[in-house]
Design an enzyme around this catalytic site. Structure first.
Site, PDB file in Angstrom:
ATOM      1  CE1 TYR A 120      -3.027  -2.827   0.099  1.00 17.66           C
ATOM      2  CE2 TYR A 120      -4.122  -1.936   2.177  1.00 17.66           C
ATOM      3  CZ  TYR A 120      -4.199  -2.847   1.019  1.00 17.66           C
ATOM      4  OH  TYR A 120      -5.337  -3.876   0.907  1.00 17.66           O
ATOM      5  CE  LYS A 139       0.586 -17.442  -1.809  1.00 16.17           C
ATOM      6  NZ  LYS A 139      -0.322 -18.808  -1.921  1.00 16.17           N
ATOM      7  CG  ASP A 157      -3.007 -20.037   0.110  1.00 18.08           C
ATOM      8  OD1 ASP A 157      -2.145 -19.546   1.276  1.00 18.08           O
ATOM      9  OD2 ASP A 157      -2.736 -20.639  -0.913  1.00 18.08           O
ATOM     10  CG  ASP A 216      -7.356  -3.931   3.499  1.00 25.52           C
ATOM     11  OD1 ASP A 216      -8.599  -3.915   4.144  1.00 25.52           O
ATOM     12  OD2 ASP A 216      -7.259  -3.067   2.612  1.00 25.52           O
ATOM     13  CG  ASP A 235     -13.239  -5.984   5.373  1.00 25.70           C
ATOM     14  OD1 ASP A 235     -12.863  -5.206   6.390  1.00 25.70           O
ATOM     15  OD2 ASP A 235     -13.754  -5.276   4.532  1.00 25.70           O
TER      16      ASP A 235
END
Ligand code: NAD
Length: 371
Positions: A137, A192, A224, A248, A252
């Site tokens: 980001y 990851k 994942d 992020d 959620d």
């Protein structure tokens, strides 16, 4: 000592839900000084920038910031630096708010509002700690260009840069291990590492820091798999620590386990314990102005503010107990409503929390125990 709080309501439902949290704060017997300033689309409309200098200065000089939400689809065509969401990124960066705490707690009273089976979420209490000022980001360079090589050389392409430095990973790892010590002493670090160099480094550094916390269990999980486990067996998790982008998305996802994103507070702290407190959801333009938004995530964010930045733990616990009480009383905004409960709007829900406070509700669910 008077606590200085910057109040930044923002856009969409932001002003409606922040008004309720402010009313709750005023109902407590606290020495607080609140000052409001525009942010996001509202600030852009007023002064041409989503994070005006005056708003940033107010935030800098405050002990804590109570934030609503920013954004609206109508700003999607603005150049990126002027879009409302840049205000929140700017505040995080300028104030060094690197540690984002997002508890995902399933209130007993709302077990049936979850999209998962009640037995999977009953008693759920996860703390997601997301690194907030690094990763893809903020990484440079980024932009659009003509592809320099490869199969599509010469074609238009866009790119971002994922990066983490050792100190950035070390400090968020310390935050996670210290939070875990106050809970069930287990940290899941999500990465990851099988594909990304950045996250192999993340995993290596978290493992090194773990050496200083032998009493805390550490597990590593690919993102994942973490996304899958969160809906398969969410209660396996306790403290989850991860990077900005994975955090992020996963936070959620975790929020939906609890029934509604309208219930979830969040805190973003810097190394001076100054914090920005906001609901986990966005500005919900689809329901803005209708008086139906759930204000509880914002009210619970105010409770986190009292606990983390202002050290007013007793007042925070009173708010948490009052929220629990209104849920027990069967009051529900539309997002958490189910048959047999009383549907209320934003104002009525806020007022009910104040009424419960005045009646001084009994002990409720403690959102976080890290004060
Ligand atoms: P959103 O969180 O605003 O809304 C998602 C869904 O949840 C919508 O159906 C909405 O009605 C519902 N919802 C959200 N909060 C609710 C509440 N308190 N009570 C009841 N229902 C609620 O996400 P989105 O629709 O993807 O984004 C809308 C805007 O918000 C965009 O401009 C986005 O960029 C912005 N946004 C801002 C923040 C922030 O300010 N920190 C975070 C996320 C999104």
């Amino acid at each position: 000592m008077t606590h200085k709080i910057a109040v930044l309501p923002g856009d969409g439902i932001g002003p409606e839900i922040v008004a309720e949290a402010v009313a709750v704060l005023h109902a407590l017997d606290l020495d607080i000084a609140l000052q409001t300033a525009p942010v996001g689309g509202a600030a852009y409309e007023a002064s041409g920038h989503p994070l005006p200098e005056a708003t940033l200065n107010l935030a800098r000089e405050s002990d804590a910031i109570l934030f609503g939400a920013v954004g609206d689809w109508k700003y999607d065509t603005l150049e990126r630096s002027l879009r409302p969401e840049q205000a929140i990124l700017g505040l995080r960066k300028q104030l060094g708010l690197f540690a984002n705490f997002r508890p995902a707690i399933c209130y007993e009273q709302l077990t049936h509002a979850s999209s998962l089976k009640p037995e999977l979420v009953a008693g759920l209490d996860i703390l997601i700690i997301r690194e907030l000022t690094g990763d893809i980001y903020f990484g440079q360079p980024r932009g659009r260009r003509s592809a320099p090589d490869g199969q599509f050389a010469g074609a238009e392409e866009a790119f971002d840069t994922m990066r983490y430095s050792r100190p950035e990973i070390e400090r968020i790892a310390h935050v996670a291990f210290q939070a875990a010590r106050l809970r069930s002493k287990k940290v899941t670090s999500v990465d990851k590492a099988n594909v990304l160099e950045t996250f192999q480094f993340w995993k290596d550094v978290v493992t090194e820091v773990h050496g200083q916390y032998p009493d805390v269990e550490l597990e590593h999980m690919y993102v994942d798999n973490a996304a899958m486990q969160l809906v398969r067996a969410p209660k396996k998790f306790d403290v989850v620590v991860t990077g900005n982008m994975f955090g992020d998305i996963l936070s959620d996802e975790a929020s939906m386990l609890t029934g509604s994103i309208g219930m979830l507070p969040s805190a973003s702290l810097n190394d001076r314990n100054q914090g920005l407190y906001e609901p986990s959801h966005g500005s919900a333009p689809d329901i803005a102005g209708k008086g139906v938004a759930n204000p509880l995530a914002t009210i619970l964010s105010a409770a986190m503010m009292l606990k983390f930045s202002l050290r007013e733990t007793r007042a925070a616990e009173r708010i948490e107990a009052a929220v629990s009480q209104v849920l027990t009383d069967g009051l529900r905004t539309a997002d958490i409503w189910s048959e047999g409960n009383r549907r209320v709007g934003t104002r009525e829900m806020g007022q009910a929390v104040i009424d419960a406070l005045r009646g001084d509700a009994g002990s409720g669910k403690t959102i976080l125990t890290t004060s």
